[in-house]
Write a protein that holds these residues in place. Structure first.
Motif, mmCIF file in Angstrom:
data_model
loop_
_atom_site.group_PDB
_atom_site.id
_atom_site.type_symbol
_atom_site.label_atom_id
_atom_site.label_comp_id
_atom_site.label_asym_id
_atom_site.label_seq_id
_atom_site.Cartn_x
_atom_site.Cartn_y
_atom_site.Cartn_z
ATOM 1 N N MET A 1 1.157 -1.125 0.132
ATOM 2 C CA MET A 1 0.134 0.035 0.053
ATOM 3 C C MET A 1 0.807 1.080 -0.252
ATOM 4 S SD MET A 1 -3.588 0.903 2.635
ATOM 5 C CE MET A 1 -2.334 0.910 3.608
ATOM 6 N N LYS A 2 2.238 1.224 0.320
ATOM 7 C CA LYS A 2 2.898 2.215 0.529
ATOM 8 C C LYS A 2 2.984 2.676 -0.153
ATOM 9 C CE LYS A 2 6.911 4.547 2.899
ATOM 10 N NZ LYS A 2 7.516 4.065 4.286
ATOM 11 N N ASN A 3 3.863 1.973 -1.037
ATOM 12 C CA ASN A 3 4.227 1.658 -2.076
ATOM 13 C C ASN A 3 3.652 2.448 -3.868
ATOM 14 O OD1 ASN A 3 7.103 0.562 -1.434
ATOM 15 N ND2 ASN A 3 7.217 -1.854 -1.880
ATOM 16 N N SER A 4 2.469 1.771 -3.877
ATOM 17 C CA SER A 4 1.381 2.622 -4.708
ATOM 18 C C SER A 4 1.147 3.908 -4.308
ATOM 19 C CB SER A 4 0.021 1.585 -4.534
ATOM 20 O OG SER A 4 0.189 0.091 -4.561
ATOM 21 N N ALA A 5 1.137 3.692 -2.704
ATOM 22 C CA ALA A 5 1.046 5.639 -2.280
ATOM 23 C C ALA A 5 1.975 6.591 -2.717
ATOM 24 C CB ALA A 5 0.585 5.749 -0.962
ATOM 25 N N LEU A 6 2.908 6.066 -2.787
ATOM 26 C CA LEU A 6 4.360 7.051 -2.800
ATOM 27 C C LEU A 6 4.165 6.547 -4.627
ATOM 28 C CD1 LEU A 6 6.457 5.513 -0.386
ATOM 29 C CD2 LEU A 6 5.329 7.822 -0.604
ATOM 30 N N ALA A 7 4.144 5.722 -6.049
ATOM 31 C CA ALA A 7 3.835 5.757 -6.863
ATOM 32 C C ALA A 7 2.962 6.992 -7.688
ATOM 33 C CB ALA A 7 3.905 4.667 -7.816
ATOM 34 N N MET A 8 2.296 7.073 -6.680
ATOM 35 C CA MET A 8 0.890 8.576 -7.645
ATOM 36 C C MET A 8 1.450 9.559 -6.860
ATOM 37 S SD MET A 8 -0.508 5.903 -9.159
ATOM 38 C CE MET A 8 -2.994 6.806 -9.347
ATOM 39 N N ASN A 9 2.258 9.477 -5.934
ATOM 40 C CA ASN A 9 2.670 11.103 -5.705
ATOM 41 C C ASN A 9 2.271 11.464 -4.818
ATOM 42 O OD1 ASN A 9 5.055 11.764 -7.534
ATOM 43 N ND2 ASN A 9 3.763 11.571 -8.696
ATOM 44 N N MET A 10 1.759 10.544 -3.970
ATOM 45 C CA MET A 10 0.551 10.583 -2.909
ATOM 46 C C MET A 10 1.387 10.644 -0.898
ATOM 47 S SD MET A 10 -3.095 9.104 -3.151
ATOM 48 C CE MET A 10 -2.697 7.359 -3.131
#
Length: 67
Positions: free
Chosen positions: A1-10
């Motif tokens: 979840m963290k990696n996905s959020a960071l990949a979306m610039n969140m």
């Protein structure tokens, strides 16, 4: 979840242990032991390519009925 959020610039500011504790609290408040748990990270509308400056999290739970 963290990696996905960071990949979306969140921004992602939550600690895994903190999220586990909060999830148990959500289950307790809803009197659930067998549940489907869905954590979701989201950010306000951002129609540009600039990184989001804030993000939010919601932890949803549903009772798991026998199949």
């Amino acid at each position: 979840m963290k990696n996905s959020a960071l990949a979306m610039n969140m921004p992602y500011v939550w600690d895994t242990v903190e999220l586990i504790d909060i999830t148990y609290e959500v289950l307790k408040r809803n009197n659930l032991q067998d549940a489907y748990i869905r954590p979701v990270v989201y950010a306000p509308a951002n129609m540009s390519f600039s990184p989001n400056t804030e993000s939010f999290i919601v932890i949803e739970v549903w009772e798991m009925a026998p199949f």
